[in-house]
Motif scaffolding. Structure first.
Motif, short mmCIF file in Angstrom:
data_model
loop_
_atom_site.label_atom_id
_atom_site.label_comp_id
_atom_site.label_asym_id
_atom_site.label_seq_id
_atom_site.Cartn_x
_atom_site.Cartn_y
_atom_site.Cartn_z
N GLU A 133 0.83 -1.20 0.00
CA GLU A 133 0.00 0.00 0.00
C GLU A 133 0.87 1.25 0.00
O GLU A 133 0.50 2.27 -0.58
N SER A 134 2.03 1.17 0.65
CA SER A 134 2.95 2.31 0.69
C SER A 134 3.90 2.32 -0.50
O SER A 134 4.32 3.38 -0.95
N ASP A 135 4.26 1.14 -0.99
CA ASP A 135 5.22 1.04 -2.10
C ASP A 135 4.76 -0.06 -3.06
O ASP A 135 5.24 -1.19 -3.00
N PRO A 136 3.81 0.25 -3.96
CA PRO A 136 3.23 -0.77 -4.84
C PRO A 136 4.22 -1.40 -5.82
O PRO A 136 3.93 -2.46 -6.39
N ARG A 137 5.37 -0.78 -6.02
CA ARG A 137 6.33 -1.29 -6.99
C ARG A 137 7.54 -1.94 -6.33
O ARG A 137 8.57 -2.14 -6.97
N SER A 138 7.41 -2.32 -5.08
CA SER A 138 8.52 -2.97 -4.38
C SER A 138 8.66 -4.41 -4.86
O SER A 138 7.79 -5.24 -4.62
N VAL A 139 9.78 -4.70 -5.52
CA VAL A 139 10.01 -6.06 -6.03
C VAL A 139 10.12 -7.08 -4.89
O VAL A 139 9.51 -8.14 -4.97
N PRO A 140 10.86 -6.80 -3.81
CA PRO A 140 10.92 -7.78 -2.72
C PRO A 140 9.55 -8.11 -2.14
O PRO A 140 9.25 -9.28 -1.87
N LEU A 174 6.58 -7.80 -3.64
CA LEU A 174 5.80 -8.52 -4.64
C LEU A 174 6.27 -9.96 -4.80
O LEU A 174 5.46 -10.89 -4.92
N ILE A 175 7.60 -10.15 -4.80
CA ILE A 175 8.15 -11.50 -4.94
C ILE A 175 7.69 -12.38 -3.78
O ILE A 175 7.21 -13.50 -3.97
N ASN A 176 7.84 -11.89 -2.56
CA ASN A 176 7.47 -12.72 -1.42
C ASN A 176 5.97 -12.91 -1.31
O ASN A 176 5.50 -13.95 -0.85
N LEU A 177 5.20 -11.92 -1.74
CA LEU A 177 3.74 -12.11 -1.79
C LEU A 177 3.40 -13.22 -2.78
O LEU A 177 2.55 -14.08 -2.49
N ALA A 178 4.05 -13.22 -3.93
CA ALA A 178 3.80 -14.28 -4.92
C ALA A 178 4.20 -15.64 -4.37
O ALA A 178 3.48 -16.63 -4.55
N HIS A 179 5.34 -15.72 -3.69
CA HIS A 179 5.75 -16.98 -3.07
C HIS A 179 4.71 -17.45 -2.05
O HIS A 179 4.42 -18.64 -1.94
N ASN A 180 4.18 -16.50 -1.31
CA ASN A 180 3.17 -16.83 -0.30
C ASN A 180 1.94 -17.43 -0.96
O ASN A 180 1.44 -18.48 -0.53
N TYR A 181 1.45 -16.80 -2.01
CA TYR A 181 0.28 -17.34 -2.72
C TYR A 181 0.60 -18.72 -3.28
O TYR A 181 -0.23 -19.64 -3.22
N SER A 225 3.55 -11.49 -12.25
CA SER A 225 3.42 -10.60 -13.41
C SER A 225 3.64 -9.15 -13.01
O SER A 225 4.24 -8.37 -13.76
N ALA A 226 3.17 -8.79 -11.81
CA ALA A 226 3.41 -7.43 -11.32
C ALA A 226 4.90 -7.19 -11.11
O ALA A 226 5.40 -6.08 -11.35
N VAL A 227 5.62 -8.22 -10.66
CA VAL A 227 7.07 -8.10 -10.53
C VAL A 227 7.70 -7.76 -11.87
O VAL A 227 8.57 -6.88 -11.98
N LEU A 228 7.26 -8.45 -12.93
CA LEU A 228 7.87 -8.26 -14.24
C LEU A 228 7.56 -6.90 -14.84
O LEU A 228 8.31 -6.42 -15.70
N THR A 229 6.48 -6.26 -14.41
CA THR A 229 6.21 -4.90 -14.89
C THR A 229 7.23 -3.92 -14.33
O THR A 229 7.51 -2.88 -14.93
N ASP A 257 13.37 -8.63 -16.05
CA ASP A 257 14.34 -9.72 -16.12
C ASP A 257 14.49 -10.45 -14.78
O ASP A 257 15.49 -11.14 -14.57
N GLU A 258 13.52 -10.32 -13.91
CA GLU A 258 13.62 -10.96 -12.59
C GLU A 258 13.55 -12.48 -12.74
O GLU A 258 12.51 -13.04 -13.09
N PRO A 259 14.65 -13.21 -12.52
CA PRO A 259 14.67 -14.66 -12.78
C PRO A 259 13.66 -15.45 -11.98
O PRO A 259 13.03 -16.37 -12.52
N ALA A 260 13.47 -15.12 -10.69
CA ALA A 260 12.54 -15.89 -9.86
C ALA A 260 11.14 -15.84 -10.41
O ALA A 260 10.43 -16.85 -10.47
N ALA A 261 10.71 -14.65 -10.83
CA ALA A 261 9.36 -14.51 -11.38
C ALA A 261 9.22 -15.26 -12.70
O ALA A 261 8.24 -15.97 -12.92
N LEU A 262 10.21 -15.12 -13.59
CA LEU A 262 10.15 -15.80 -14.89
C LEU A 262 10.07 -17.32 -14.73
O LEU A 262 9.26 -17.99 -15.37
N TYR A 263 10.91 -17.84 -13.87
CA TYR A 263 10.96 -19.29 -13.69
C TYR A 263 9.70 -19.83 -13.02
O TYR A 263 9.12 -20.83 -13.44
N ASN A 264 9.25 -19.14 -11.98
CA ASN A 264 8.09 -19.65 -11.25
C ASN A 264 6.80 -19.54 -12.05
O ASN A 264 5.88 -20.34 -11.86
N ILE A 265 6.72 -18.58 -12.94
CA ILE A 265 5.58 -18.53 -13.85
C ILE A 265 5.55 -19.80 -14.71
O ILE A 265 4.49 -20.37 -14.96
#
Length: 396
Positions: free
Chosen positions: A185-192, A194-201, A215-219, A223-231
């Motif tokens: 809510e304070s930092d919608p573009r925080s990669v860390p 978003l990444i950990n939220l995605a891992h949680n889901y 997908s939000a991470v990739l926006t 080139d974030e490897p964790a997001a690309l691979y886990n997708i």
């Protein structure tokens, strides 16, 4: 501001940190965690996904100038204690974090993780103390500190992030998720975050929400490897083959080394897609975009980028000989010219030249790839690369 606290307060905090029992990451733990992930064993994908993302979730980091002081104090404290703790590093949704099973609930002599400690003043000091406690696997105490920091500054995304990490270490996925969401809510573009939220889901098998978060991470970081691979892993789990192959290609556009890249190639090839191939050149495995090297729609800059690893190998070991084979169905002229062009570019790129160590072949028929228990695949346009070692000639 927190970073402007006087020297006396920081010295008191450092003295407190020096008294902590900081521990190194256990020997062999990193490799143990690496081997658990995506092992390709007979276990179901659901089982290893759940085991990995619940037990071996990475700690992602964001670095902000306002928190540089925090990191410096932690490093100084570790040094003064006579040892340096290793920060976890992220690689394809994994990291060498300490095991999480040591402390899952308070002992009779510990305060509840939700209690607010009174012995540390200020959000910044509580945050620093929480980081040090987390590194020494004092998870409950660390959680108390992160909670205090977040209560005092609920809009600070850094504190929300580490509060979420603390909840993860204690095994509270719902509270972990709420921490990340509050931080976003304070930092919608925080990669860390978003990444950990995605891992949680993903750990809770909420695949669509995980895809949305990745997908939000990739926006923000394409080139974030964790997001690309886990997708790719999620698409594989959901049986979406087109999405899965697209994900493996996107990952291979960024990462070409390591066992996760090799598995991406294997899975792509298993679907009959050989746009990327794994070649054994000397003692090295090299992933190349075969469609770029054999195709006619790519630029010379694209070809040079793909040939760069081969040029490096030719320069590093002058005993290596390459055999380059080009296939083009019903067009031997194209196959010949393409082979010659590849050799010319490769010789130009290699500092050692190496023209005599590059042999060419070309065919006007498709390459037929035999696959175990599957129909063969015909590739109308393809490339094979073999290597051998030239024996040193002994003078008589």
């Amino acid at each position: 501001m927190d970073v402007e606290r006087n020297t006396g307060e920081n010295r008191e905090l450092i003295d407190s940190l020096k008294r902590l029992d900081l521990e190194d990451v256990p020997d062999g733990l990193t490799q143990d965690i690496m081997d658990r992930i995506d092992s390709g064993s007979g276990r179901g994908i659901m089982a290893w996904l759940r085991e990995f993302f619940v037990k071996s979730r990475p700690v992602a980091f964001s670095f902000r100038p306002v928190y540089v002081c925090a990191v410096l104090i932690l490093v100084c404290a570790s040094f003064l204690a006579g040892r340096v703790s290793v920060e976890p590093q992220r690689e394809v949704a994994l990291a060498p974090t300490p095991q999480t099973s040591r402390v899952l609930s308070p002992t009779p002599h510990q305060t509840s993780p939700l209690a607010i400690p009174e012995d540390v003043e200020g959000s910044y000091q509580a945050y620093l103390m929480g980081r040090a406690l987390l590194e020494s696997e004092k998870n409950v105490q660390a959680m108390r500190m992160f909670r205090k920091a977040s209560i005092l500054e609920p809009d600070n995304p850094e504190y929300a992030y580490w509060e979420g990490v603390g909840y993860w270490r204690l095994g509270y996925p719902e509270k972990e998720r709420l921490s990340y969401l509050r931080g976003l809510e304070s930092d919608p573009r925080s990669v860390p975050l978003l990444i950990n939220l995605a891992h949680n889901y993903l750990s809770q098998q909420e695949y669509e929400k995980a895809l949305e978060a990745y997908s939000a991470v990739l926006t923000v970081s394409p080139d974030e490897p964790a997001a690309l691979y886990n997708i790719g892993l999620i698409a594989r789990q959901l049986g979406r083959i087109d999405d899965e192959t697209a994900a493996w290609k996107a990952y291979l556009d960024v990462i070409r080394v390591g066992k996760f890249a090799y598995r991406a190639v294997e899975r792509l090839n298993a679907y009959g897609d050989y746009s990327y191939r794994l070649y054994q050149v000397g003692v090295r495995k090299v992933i190349l975009a075969a469609n770029v090297l054999a195709g006619e729609v790519f630029t010379e800059a694209d070809v040079r980028r793909e040939l760069a690893p081969l040029a490096t190998i030719l320069d590093s070991d002058r005993r290596i000989q390459l055999d380059v084979v080009v296939f083009k169905a019903n067009d031997s002229v194209y196959a010949y010219n393409r082979a010659q062009d590849l050799k010319k570019i490769l010789v130009d790129m290699a500092a050692s030249g190496g023209a005599e160590r590059i042999k060419l072949s070309w065919f006007d028929e498709p390459e037929v790839v035999e696959r175990e228990n599957m129909q063969p695949v015909e590739l109308n346009e393809s490339l094979l690369i073999f290597s051998s070692v030239i024996e040193d000639k002994q003078e008589v």
